[in-house]
Design an enzyme around this catalytic site. Sequence first.
Site, PDB file in Angstrom:
ATOM      1  CG  ASP A   1      -1.858  -1.128   1.293  1.00 23.51           C
ATOM      2  OD1 ASP A   1      -2.171  -1.676   0.222  1.00 23.51           O
ATOM      3  OD2 ASP A   1      -2.290  -1.479   2.411  1.00 23.51           O
TER       4      ASP A   1
HETATM    5  N1  URA Z   1      -1.187  -5.894   4.002  1.00 23.40           N
HETATM    6  C1  URA Z   1      -1.695  -4.640   3.985  1.00 23.40           C
HETATM    7  O1  URA Z   1      -2.731  -4.363   4.567  1.00 23.40           O
HETATM    8  N2  URA Z   1      -1.020  -3.708   3.299  1.00 23.40           N
HETATM    9  C2  URA Z   1       0.144  -3.935   2.662  1.00 23.40           C
HETATM   10  O2  URA Z   1       0.716  -3.025   2.073  1.00 23.40           O
HETATM   11  C3  URA Z   1       0.664  -5.240   2.710  1.00 23.40           C
HETATM   12  C4  URA Z   1      -0.020  -6.203   3.385  1.00 23.40           C
END
Ligand code: URA
Length: 240
Positions: free
Chosen positions: A105
């Site tokens: 993310d």
């Molecule tokens: N899980 C999440 O919620 N975000 C990420 O970036 C990676 C794993």
Amino acid sequence: MRLDKLLANLGYGSRSDIKKMIKSGQVMVDGQVCKKPEFALKEEGDRILNQVIYAGNLLNYKKYSYLMMNKPAGVVSALRDSKEKTAYSLIDNPVKDLGIVGRLDKDTRGLLLFTNDGNLAHKLLSPRKHVEKEYLFTCKNPLNQEDIRAYEEGVVIKDHAKGEVDYKTKPAKLTILDDYTGRLVITEGKYHQVKRMLAARDNQVLSLKRIRMGGLFLDESLKEGDYRELSDEELLLLQQ
Ligand code: URA
């Protein structure tokens, strides 16, 4: 392999720019200026046997590139994006066909892998291979022993890919480091998985960092935004 293709694969520009570069005498092959874009280089396995020099640099050709980046927060895991700054844009002269293996993310930091080795990327991402991903997180509410049991058992989140149907996560291992900090090892990669797993326990992720994929650990000496090629040993760990 043709000389212009080698330079294009190494990310030195478009095929037409490279042709101009070569024709203007900026490239040397085996100690001599070579002005022929179509010059056939000698190959052995995934190595080029000729010595190719461009702009004073001896080119180190490898068929595949494997980069580990310490992704900073605030960049998206994409090759291009019309609005956001991308992790890919942090890479100087990316080799041709470089892709991202396992997105993070925008606000997640840590280990982000790039490669043009489609086979390895496919294996690492295949749900059937159950490759472990390890995350460090901080959260809003204190963690407890019941969370450990719940993640071992699997918690129910919504599966975005299947139109929000309920999905039970695969067994995951939570280690509580202190009340508000944990380490979670998961073997799948659903959208916002860690955040949604914490939400399923009425908690909330405040910060998230990936520190491992399979046998490959983030090199903590890499500053955020920096990246480097994997060593041969690291590549082996990843391939296993
Ligand atoms: N899980 C999440 O919620 N975000 C990420 O970036 C990676 C794993």
